[in-house]
Enzyme design. Structure first.
Site, PDB file in Angstrom:
ATOM      1  CE  LYS A 108      -0.343  -0.364   5.027  1.00  0.00           C
ATOM      2  NZ  LYS A 108      -1.156  -0.878   6.144  1.00  0.00           N
TER       3      LYS A 108
ATOM      4  CE1 TYR B 176      11.686  31.995   6.256  1.00  0.00           C
ATOM      5  CE2 TYR B 176      12.057  29.661   5.876  1.00  0.00           C
ATOM      6  CZ  TYR B 176      11.723  30.919   5.401  1.00  0.00           C
ATOM      7  OH  TYR B 176      11.416  31.088   4.078  1.00  0.00           O
TER       8      TYR B 176
HETATM    9  C1  PLP Z   1      -0.427  -1.817   6.838  1.00  0.00           C
HETATM   10  C2  PLP Z   1      -1.049  -3.088   7.312  1.00  0.00           C
HETATM   11  C3  PLP Z   1      -0.268  -4.233   7.490  1.00  0.00           C
HETATM   12  C4  PLP Z   1       1.238  -4.211   7.424  1.00  0.00           C
HETATM   13  O1  PLP Z   1       1.690  -3.699   8.650  1.00  0.00           O
HETATM   14  P1  PLP Z   1       3.240  -3.444   8.980  1.00  0.00           P
HETATM   15  O2  PLP Z   1       3.213  -2.928  10.368  1.00  0.00           O
HETATM   16  O3  PLP Z   1       3.710  -2.435   7.995  1.00  0.00           O
HETATM   17  O4  PLP Z   1       3.931  -4.743   8.842  1.00  0.00           O
HETATM   18  C5  PLP Z   1      -0.918  -5.413   7.800  1.00  0.00           C
HETATM   19  N1  PLP Z   1      -2.268  -5.451   7.952  1.00  0.00           N
HETATM   20  C6  PLP Z   1      -3.038  -4.355   7.821  1.00  0.00           C
HETATM   21  C7  PLP Z   1      -4.510  -4.458   8.029  1.00  0.00           C
HETATM   22  C8  PLP Z   1      -2.462  -3.123   7.514  1.00  0.00           C
HETATM   23  O5  PLP Z   1      -3.220  -2.036   7.408  1.00  0.00           O
END
Ligand code: PLP
Length: 374
Positions: A49, A269
């Site tokens: 993702k 800044y």
């Molecule tokens: C993002 C996600 C994962 C992966 O999690 P990590 O902590 O990056 O290993 C697994 N399951 C769900 C439902 C997620 O949203």
């Protein structure tokens, strides 16, 4: 004469000279994923993702596929459609679920919705009936996150509905851990109990439980399909202990200018840093618009030839300043902002965030150089 050709080479030259370089090691991602799959000892998904945690899903996905990965998760349907073509013969599932109007795209592309409400379940079941197909689904149950997933009350309502899964092939029942990166949190144990309770309602359906950190919590967190994301990208799944994963990214930038300032003068800044001695200040063309977070102001370090140099003053939109008084760094020399000594977790600590946010914020202005591209 200034030709199109010289303009092309001039652009290449300028690009190299001026812009920060983000190196992404796809072989390290594949190695990390294999390591996690070995720890799990069973089918292990790739979570890609947010454009593969900011590192380029279209590069990462085929690499994981070549390493043997055949289950993939993204958050949105659009992300799934974008990678569908590069990961054939694989399960590809959308964690955020399905919305009205998306059914035909899910079916046409062979994408699996992770349904997390009775409404989504009804939507997908109705589409299965309409299209006279058996459609795959993953059922998400909520065991403590309270974001997505069927609640215990919804699961009870489902029990009374014999036709709830008509036309659907339930590939997995899944849930997501709240505090997997804190091994001592009692929430982890509560979620095991709640998940086991929920799974009793789905006899014979395989389960999916652990994320990256969950794989390090012990055998009761095992399941049929693990879903590690962050650790594949080099984020430490066991905060407070040595990182067992290989580093994946390296970020370096050339010094645009070095200037001398007197004791008592300020930098940047709001004059947020004041020199205590005569100092040499190096300016880099990297800022918060590149995901080098403003919260790092006066907090982070970079490396020059293995020597740490402190970030001084505010990180601004396009520029950041470092105190190079104690090292012989000059214009055109490179500082490393993320490297094997100072990785995404260390940078995250300085910014008061986590490695996930550092990775997914990495900017679009960096020259991205991949190694291990298929
Ligand atoms: C993002 C996600 C994962 C992966 O999690 P990590 O902590 O990056 O290993 C697994 N399951 C769900 C439902 C997620 O949203």
């Amino acid at each position: 004469m200034f030709t199109k050709r010289s303009a092309f080479f001039l652009c290449l030259f300028w690009h190299d000279l001026m812009s920060a370089v983000l190196e992404i090691d796809l072989d390290a991602i594949a190695d990390n994923w294999r390591d996690l799959a070995t720890r799990h000892g069973g089918p292990t998904a790739g979570v890609i993702k947010a454009d593969g945690y900011g590192l380029g899903a279209l590069k990462v996905a085929p690499k994981l596929w070549a390493a043997g990965c055949r289950h993939f998760f993204v958050a949105h349907l659009s992300e799934a459609v974008a990678v569908r073509g590069v990961i054939p013969d694989s399960m590809l599932a959308v964690l955020n679920g399905i919305l009205p109007g998306e059914e035909s795209a899910f079916a046409a592309y062979g994408i699996v919705p992770v349904v997390g409400s009775l409404a989504e379940l009804a939507l997908w079941r109705a589409y299965a009936a309409l299209s006279k197909c058996v459609l795959p689904v993953i059922v998400h149950v909520d065991t403590g996150m309270a974001r997505l997933g069927l609640s215990p009350a919804e699961l009870t309502r489902l029990r009374g509905d014999e036709a709830a899964f008509d036309g659907l092939d339930v590939l997995y029942v899944m849930t997501h851990l709240v505090s997997a990166d804190r091994a001592g949190d009692p929430m982890n144990g509560f979620q095991v109990v709640r998940f086991n309770d929920a799974c009793r309602q789905f006899p014979r359906v395989p389960r999916s439980f652990a994320n990256s950190s969950g794989l390090f919590l012990g055998p009761v967190f095992g399941s049929d399909l693990a879903r590690p994301g962050a650790a594949s990208y080099g984020v430490n799944p066991v905060p407070g202990q040595a990182n067992p994963m290989r580093p994946v990214v390296r970020l370096s930038a050339p010094i645009l200018q070095v200037r001398e300032i007197e004791a008592g003068e300020t930098v940047g800044y709001e004059g947020a840093w004041t020199a205590a001695r005569r100092s040499r200040i190096a300016t880099l063309g990297v800022g918060y618009a590149d995901g080098y977070l403003r919260a790092l102001s006066n907090k982070a370090i970079a490396y020059f030839n293995g020597e740490p140099v402190p970030l001084v003053g505010r990180v601004s939109m396009d520029l950041t300043t470092f105190d190079v008084t104690d090292v012989p760094a000059g214009v055109g020399d490179w500082l490393e902002l993320i490297n094997g000594l100072h990785g995404v977790d260390e940078l995250a600590l300085a910014a008061g965030t986590n490695g996930y946010e550092i990775l997914t914020s990495l900017g679009r202005r960096y020259q991205r150089r991949y190694s291990g591209v298929l």
